[in-house]
Design a protein around this motif. Sequence first.
Motif, PDB file in Angstrom:
ATOM      1  N   LEU A 182      68.971 -55.154  -0.490  1.00 22.90           N
ATOM      2  CA  LEU A 182      68.994 -53.889  -1.232  1.00 22.90           C
ATOM      3  C   LEU A 182      68.916 -54.140  -2.739  1.00 22.90           C
ATOM      4  CD1 LEU A 182      71.640 -51.930   0.888  1.00 22.90           C
ATOM      5  CD2 LEU A 182      69.214 -51.388   0.639  1.00 22.90           C
ATOM      6  N   SER A 183      68.141 -55.156  -3.123  1.00 26.57           N
ATOM      7  CA  SER A 183      68.090 -55.513  -4.548  1.00 26.57           C
ATOM      8  C   SER A 183      67.418 -54.434  -5.395  1.00 26.57           C
ATOM      9  CB  SER A 183      67.380 -56.858  -4.724  1.00 26.57           C
ATOM     10  OG  SER A 183      66.112 -56.805  -4.113  1.00 26.57           O
ATOM     11  N   ALA A 184      66.658 -53.524  -4.790  1.00 25.78           N
ATOM     12  CA  ALA A 184      66.027 -52.437  -5.555  1.00 25.78           C
ATOM     13  C   ALA A 184      66.980 -51.251  -5.737  1.00 25.78           C
ATOM     14  CB  ALA A 184      64.749 -51.986  -4.866  1.00 25.78           C
ATOM     15  N   TRP A 185      68.205 -51.370  -5.197  1.00 27.37           N
ATOM     16  CA  TRP A 185      69.139 -50.243  -5.159  1.00 27.37           C
ATOM     17  C   TRP A 185      70.464 -50.607  -5.834  1.00 27.37           C
ATOM     18  CZ3 TRP A 185      67.484 -45.719  -2.650  1.00 27.37           C
ATOM     19  CH2 TRP A 185      66.268 -45.834  -1.964  1.00 27.37           C
ATOM     20  N   GLU A 186      71.199 -49.583  -6.195  1.00 25.29           N
ATOM     21  CA  GLU A 186      72.540 -49.785  -6.752  1.00 25.29           C
ATOM     22  C   GLU A 186      73.453 -48.693  -6.213  1.00 25.29           C
ATOM     23  OE1 GLU A 186      71.681 -49.618 -10.899  1.00 25.29           O
ATOM     24  OE2 GLU A 186      71.341 -47.451 -10.883  1.00 25.29           O
ATOM     25  N   GLY A 187      74.760 -48.949  -6.285  1.00 25.01           N
ATOM     26  CA  GLY A 187      75.718 -47.939  -5.846  1.00 25.01           C
ATOM     27  C   GLY A 187      75.763 -46.790  -6.838  1.00 25.01           C
ATOM     28  N   ALA A 188      75.953 -45.559  -6.322  1.00 24.09           N
ATOM     29  CA  ALA A 188      76.002 -44.405  -7.228  1.00 24.09           C
ATOM     30  C   ALA A 188      77.217 -44.466  -8.152  1.00 24.09           C
ATOM     31  CB  ALA A 188      76.023 -43.112  -6.416  1.00 24.09           C
ATOM     32  N   LYS A 189      78.255 -45.213  -7.709  1.00 25.37           N
ATOM     33  CA  LYS A 189      79.454 -45.322  -8.554  1.00 25.37           C
ATOM     34  C   LYS A 189      79.382 -46.575  -9.431  1.00 25.37           C
ATOM     35  CE  LYS A 189      82.042 -43.288  -4.748  1.00 25.37           C
ATOM     36  NZ  LYS A 189      82.648 -43.749  -3.476  1.00 25.37           N
ATOM     37  N   GLY A 190      78.215 -47.210  -9.476  1.00 23.34           N
ATOM     38  CA  GLY A 190      78.052 -48.450 -10.231  1.00 23.34           C
ATOM     39  C   GLY A 190      78.144 -49.652  -9.321  1.00 23.34           C
ATOM     40  N   GLY A 191      77.658 -50.779  -9.785  1.00 20.82           N
ATOM     41  CA  GLY A 191      77.685 -51.996  -8.982  1.00 20.82           C
ATOM     42  C   GLY A 191      76.565 -52.019  -7.947  1.00 20.82           C
ATOM     43  N   PRO A 192      76.561 -53.057  -7.122  1.00 17.93           N
ATOM     44  CA  PRO A 192      75.481 -53.197  -6.149  1.00 17.93           C
ATOM     45  C   PRO A 192      75.559 -52.161  -5.027  1.00 17.93           C
ATOM     46  CG  PRO A 192      77.102 -54.951  -5.876  1.00 17.93           C
ATOM     47  CD  PRO A 192      77.525 -54.175  -7.075  1.00 17.93           C
ATOM     48  N   ALA A 193      74.418 -51.929  -4.388  1.00 18.40           N
ATOM     49  CA  ALA A 193      74.378 -51.058  -3.209  1.00 18.40           C
ATOM     50  C   ALA A 193      74.986 -51.832  -2.052  1.00 18.40           C
ATOM     51  CB  ALA A 193      72.931 -50.678  -2.903  1.00 18.40           C
TER      52      ALA A 193
END
Length: 258
Positions: free
Chosen positions: A71-82
């Motif tokens: 999921l390197s193209a994505w991130e968590g909505a609260k910040g940080g990695p997905a």
Amino acid sequence: MNLTMKMSLAAFACLVCVGANAQEKKYPEQERMRPGMSEYWTPQPKVVTPGDIKTNTAPSDAIVLFDGKDLSAWEGAKGGPAEWDVHDGVFTVNKKKGDILTKQSFENFQLHIEWCVPENITGTSQGRGNSGVFLQDMYEIQILDCYNNETYVNGQTGSVYKQTPPLANAMRKPGEWNVYDIIYTAPVFKEDGTYRVPPRVTVIQNGVVLQNNTTILGTTEYIGFPKVKKHGAGKIRLQSHGDPSEPISFRNIWIREM
Ligand code: MG
């Protein structure tokens, strides 16, 4: 010849002169149309190598947002990695970790995204496989298990959530993969923050048109009517919905900027 006669003669001569000119003036004849006159050759459209349906590859100019690995193209909505769960070439919503967003922002695009409701899904109405794709992080195209599961029509699969119901219910059974192809045209705003040109969307599920160049009226609110909020390029958001049903999975996600 007195003065009056001279003047009359001059006026007559002038009229003759004007009449003669009107008759003699020639304009070019319209050129006869030939086929080549309505054909143009440049600019040539770019060459795109199509993806291979058998191997689930993307078109050559697509930005791959998930190719089965990470999921390197994505991130968590609260910040940080997905932190959704990647396994077996797919990823599954982790409801404890919240929504995920693409790192990159987009304007106009064609988005391809495949999703699968687990075979053992339970729940009813909106509480059954609920997720969603948010275009420019503003406008939700609903994802829901609507296979033998009724709900309010402007909240069913492929609706512009709480705005426009889909034209059809093209759901595959739980356990089978559904394919969304979404074509999105971003809005243009006036200086006062209202739409000069509203956003528009076409949604195709499993080859069936659900939204046909539908005008999006504003944000897709759970409670209340759409709001018009000025924005620029935006991310794609995938929803981690709080319903208690088993989480859905995604695979083969790519986007083409237009
Ligand atoms: Mg949803």
